[in-house]
Design a protein around this motif. Sequence first.
Motif, PDB file in Angstrom:
ATOM      1  N   ARG A 121       0.879  -1.173   0.000  1.00 26.52           N
ATOM      2  CA  ARG A 121       0.000   0.000   0.000  1.00 26.52           C
ATOM      3  C   ARG A 121       0.909   1.213   0.000  1.00 26.52           C
ATOM      4  NH1 ARG A 121       0.674   2.158   4.937  1.00 26.52           N
ATOM      5  NH2 ARG A 121       0.869   0.785   6.760  1.00 26.52           N
TER       6      ARG A 121
ATOM      7  N   PHE B 129      -0.335  -2.520  -5.715  1.00 27.57           N
ATOM      8  CA  PHE B 129      -0.366  -2.769  -4.272  1.00 27.57           C
ATOM      9  C   PHE B 129      -1.087  -4.082  -3.982  1.00 27.57           C
ATOM     10  CE2 PHE B 129      -0.434   2.113  -3.586  1.00 27.57           C
ATOM     11  CZ  PHE B 129       0.945   2.162  -3.691  1.00 27.57           C
ATOM     12  N   LYS B 130      -2.243  -4.268  -4.615  1.00 30.69           N
ATOM     13  CA  LYS B 130      -3.037  -5.465  -4.377  1.00 30.69           C
ATOM     14  C   LYS B 130      -2.277  -6.715  -4.824  1.00 30.69           C
ATOM     15  CE  LYS B 130      -7.456  -5.311  -4.873  1.00 30.69           C
ATOM     16  NZ  LYS B 130      -8.854  -5.252  -5.397  1.00 30.69           N
TER      17      LYS B 130
ATOM     18  N   LYS C  29      -3.708   6.689   6.423  1.00 29.94           N
ATOM     19  CA  LYS C  29      -3.075   6.058   5.274  1.00 29.94           C
ATOM     20  C   LYS C  29      -3.387   6.854   4.011  1.00 29.94           C
ATOM     21  CE  LYS C  29      -3.397   1.407   7.227  1.00 29.94           C
ATOM     22  NZ  LYS C  29      -3.979   0.047   7.089  1.00 29.94           N
TER      23      LYS C  29
ATOM     24  N   ARG D 280      -2.826   1.215  -7.404  1.00 28.43           N
ATOM     25  CA  ARG D 280      -3.736   0.443  -6.565  1.00 28.43           C
ATOM     26  C   ARG D 280      -3.667  -1.041  -6.919  1.00 28.43           C
ATOM     27  NH1 ARG D 280      -8.064   2.003  -3.601  1.00 28.43           N
ATOM     28  NH2 ARG D 280      -8.065   4.079  -4.565  1.00 28.43           N
TER      29      ARG D 280
ATOM     30  N   ARG E  68       0.378  -7.512  -2.289  1.00 25.74           N
ATOM     31  CA  ARG E  68      -0.220  -8.011  -1.056  1.00 25.74           C
ATOM     32  C   ARG E  68      -0.625  -9.475  -1.209  1.00 25.74           C
ATOM     33  NH1 ARG E  68      -2.838  -3.776  -0.204  1.00 25.74           N
ATOM     34  NH2 ARG E  68      -4.807  -4.317  -1.205  1.00 25.74           N
TER      35      ARG E  68
ATOM     36  N   PRO F 119      -3.703   5.653  -3.051  1.00 23.89           N
ATOM     37  CA  PRO F 119      -2.816   5.420  -4.200  1.00 23.89           C
ATOM     38  C   PRO F 119      -2.863   6.591  -5.168  1.00 23.89           C
ATOM     39  CG  PRO F 119      -4.174   3.488  -3.755  1.00 23.89           C
ATOM     40  CD  PRO F 119      -4.716   4.588  -2.902  1.00 23.89           C
TER      41      PRO F 119
END
Length: 280
Positions: A59, A239-240, A227, A236, A243, A230
């Motif tokens: 993130r 990041f996903k 936080k 975004r 993760r 993005p």
Amino acid sequence: MTKSAISAFVINLADSKPRLEFQTKQLSHLGINFERIEATSTADLSESEYEKWANDWQRKLRRTEVACFLSHFGIWQRIAKSNQPYLVLEDDAVLSQDLPNVLAAITALEHLPFEHLSFETRGRKKLYDKECINLTESVRLHPLYIDKSGAAAYLLTPKGAQVLLDTVEKSGAGLADALLCHTKRLNSSQTMPALAIQMDMAKHYDMPELQISPVAASNISTSANSKPSPNSLSDRLAFKSRRLAAQLDIGLIQAKKSSHSDYLEVLPNQRDFLYLRTFI
């Protein structure tokens, strides 16, 4: 208590004088020499430098998280150029009275069985090997496979520091504790019991008298430091993807190591922190 032959770096913001005073008293009592390292602050970060490091993890990182990463990163650079391991401490780390004896025992080893050694616990389970080395009569050393927090108190060898630097060069920045916990090539171990907690966890471990203000207040996650979003849809999605890949890696490690490992919270021995009452 044995005087430690291993020195410490203490990460400390310029305006966090109470924390430095606490560490000076604690480390003097324990006989651990230390050098204060001025922490990178959010005021030190230009917008371009923040963006340079903020978008590499799972993130977008807060400005405080980038500053914390850079503080540790600078120490990793110093350790990589040295010829000895160093204890790395954030300035709210609370340490067991057993730590000097453990550091002395580590110094006496012909070969270190780790590149990174976590002394810390933070209320979350860790996956560690059932096999262990007895460092002292009361402290064991277990190979560590999965950790989910812990940059407040750790030992790092020059080789381990270089592994972390190579990881940052290849994959970019991240949360300092996440890099320590999830860098695959880093050979990590954990002390049993835990020999350090962050002060904000003192109440969790039934030692509320050790939780003093302003030392225990977090500099990283606050209500005024939410936080960030993005920068773009592509960020975004990236990041996903990272993760999901990290979660898959954790699942594979658990499956591979589960037959000879325990997945439990590592606890501290409360009695080994009682000495702190004399100067808190």
